[in-house]
Design an enzyme around this catalytic site. Structure first.
Site, PDB file in Angstrom:
ATOM      1  N   ASN A 157      -2.946  -6.116   5.669  1.00 46.01           N
ATOM      2  CA  ASN A 157      -3.962  -5.535   6.534  1.00 46.01           C
ATOM      3  C   ASN A 157      -4.179  -6.421   7.759  1.00 46.01           C
ATOM      4  O   ASN A 157      -3.774  -6.072   8.869  1.00 46.01           O
ATOM      5  CB  ASN A 157      -5.272  -5.358   5.743  1.00 46.01           C
ATOM      6  CG  ASN A 157      -6.356  -4.636   6.540  1.00 46.01           C
ATOM      7  OD1 ASN A 157      -6.340  -4.565   7.763  1.00 46.01           O
ATOM      8  ND2 ASN A 157      -7.313  -4.071   5.853  1.00 46.01           N
TER       9      ASN A 157
ATOM     10  N   GLY B 185      -6.558 -12.534   3.890  1.00 46.05           N
ATOM     11  CA  GLY B 185      -6.848 -12.761   5.304  1.00 46.05           C
ATOM     12  C   GLY B 185      -6.472 -14.140   5.812  1.00 46.05           C
ATOM     13  O   GLY B 185      -6.715 -14.459   6.975  1.00 46.05           O
TER      14      GLY B 185
ATOM     15  N   ALA C 217      -1.993  -9.445  -0.001  1.00 44.18           N
ATOM     16  CA  ALA C 217      -2.877 -10.459   0.589  1.00 44.18           C
ATOM     17  C   ALA C 217      -2.137 -11.725   1.012  1.00 44.18           C
ATOM     18  O   ALA C 217      -1.227 -12.188   0.335  1.00 44.18           O
ATOM     19  CB  ALA C 217      -4.010 -10.850  -0.367  1.00 44.18           C
ATOM     20  N   GLY C 218      -2.560 -12.253   2.136  1.00 42.67           N
ATOM     21  CA  GLY C 218      -2.072 -13.541   2.620  1.00 42.67           C
ATOM     22  C   GLY C 218      -0.864 -13.463   3.539  1.00 42.67           C
ATOM     23  O   GLY C 218      -0.448 -14.468   4.117  1.00 42.67           O
TER      24      GLY C 218
ATOM     25  N   LYS D  31      -7.288   0.290  -6.512  1.00 44.60           N
ATOM     26  CA  LYS D  31      -6.934  -1.129  -6.426  1.00 44.60           C
ATOM     27  C   LYS D  31      -8.092  -1.925  -7.008  1.00 44.60           C
ATOM     28  O   LYS D  31      -9.192  -1.933  -6.449  1.00 44.60           O
ATOM     29  CB  LYS D  31      -6.695  -1.535  -4.962  1.00 44.60           C
ATOM     30  CG  LYS D  31      -6.616  -3.042  -4.761  1.00 44.60           C
ATOM     31  CD  LYS D  31      -6.307  -3.426  -3.330  1.00 44.60           C
ATOM     32  CE  LYS D  31      -6.629  -4.891  -3.075  1.00 44.60           C
ATOM     33  NZ  LYS D  31      -6.206  -5.349  -1.736  1.00 44.60           N
TER      34      LYS D  31
END
Lengths: 255, 68
Positions: free
Chosen positions: A205, A157, A183-184, A96
């Site tokens: 995550n 995050g 993400a987000g 990644k």
């Protein structure tokens, strides 16, 4: 089926391994999520504490495909070095590409991301760049030959969900490689919407690791991604400005 | 006694540490997934056994940690 380079996956959820407070909770969350791809970061070891616990040693590595990231890199060259270190583990061939250009927003540097992707493709990596939701950047990455593009829904995050669904749709429509929204993501509905827009997968995550109950949230994300995908495949009804009755308008029994 | 620079720290190791494999065993890191870079050259796992460590070598020992 999600196909990335030579790899095939049943699950469309890619799960990060950061910021879990408890390894046992993490292992359970990974298990119920059904994920087959786990992301990791590459960092210096603490040579003074050889017995430091490491999540990678607590799972059956062969059951998962590892997707190390180049987090920490600020330039293409740094990203390439981290990718080479990851590959030297002999545990993975995917990378990644994550080149952060701004430490406040954690948004990716588009130019360094593009350069790093090109260099890593030349070295034979399976390349999955984390990008902004810029439509043309996604196109340029695809033209380089990356194996998937991973536009962010919103900053890493932040849990803000999909702030620009139009751009994501445009990226998905034009793409000839898998599009993984990365993400987000904050909630299961965010993940479902990404899938309804036609994304091929979702990488998240913090939404799981930071949840009050990470195991339950991991299951919620799995179900949301499956639901969103099914909804996309089923094809939604067009939106109308007025009502359209579901029940027959004739034969109403009135006295 | 060879002096090495490991992850940015000066580390003195015994004479018996001749190879990367010796070094990892000395540090107690031989049971973990560890990637070794010496003087900017990344080693494959199969190179640990024969690669000698020398006084002044700059060594990076990295592994996989949690990340998104």
């Amino acid at each position: 089926m999600l196909t990335i380079g030579p790899h095939e996956f049943q699950s469309r959820l890619l799960l990060g391994t950061g910021k879990f407070l408890d390894f046992n909770v993490q292992r359970e969350a990974v298990s119920v999520s059904g994920t087959q791809i786990l992301t990791f970061a590459v960092r210096r070891m603490n040579i003074y504490e050889p017995s430091q616990p490491n999540f990678l040693e607590m799972i059956d590595v062969k059951r998962f495909t590892l997707l190390p990231n180049t987090a920490g890199a600020r330039t293409a060259e740094e990203a390439v070095r981290i990718a080479r270190l990851a590959k030297a583990s002999g545990l993975c061939d995917m990378i990644k590409v994550e080149v952060i250009g701004d430490m406040k927003t954690l948004l990716p540097d588009p130019i360094e991301t593009l350069r790093a992707s090109e260099m890593l493709l030349e070295e034979g990596f399976i390349v999955l760049p984390y990008t902004s939701d810029d439509v043309l950047l996604a196109k340029r990455l695809q033209e380089l030959g990356v194996h998937a593009v991973m536009p962010g829904a919103s900053p890493i995050g932040s849990g803000q969900g999909i702030v620009n669904p139009l751009n994501l749709s445009l990226i998905i429509e034009q793409s000839t490689v898998p599009v993984i929204v990365d993400a987000g993501i904050g909630t299961p509905s965010d993940a479902a919407i990404a899938m309804e827009l036609g994304a091929d997968g979702v990488l998240l995550n913090s939404a799981v690791s930071g949840a009050k109950d990470p195991v339950k949230m991991a299951l919620a994300m799995k179900l949301a991604i499956e639901a969103g995908r099914l909804g996309y495949e089923a094809g939604r009804i067009p939106k109308k400005r007025c009502g359209a009755a579901s029940s027959p308008l004739e034969g109403i029994s009135v006295t | 006694m060879p002096d090495l620079i490991i992850n940015g720290d000066f580390v003195r190791v015994p004479e018996s540490v001749k190879t990367v494999t010796n070094l990892l065993a000395h540090l107690g890191l031989d049971r973990q997934v560890v990637v070794v870079e010496i003087n900017r050259n990344i080693l494959g796992k199969n190179e640990h056994k024969d690669k000698e460590v020398r006084n002044g070598d700059r060594i990076e020992l990295v592994h996989f940690v949690g990340g998104g």
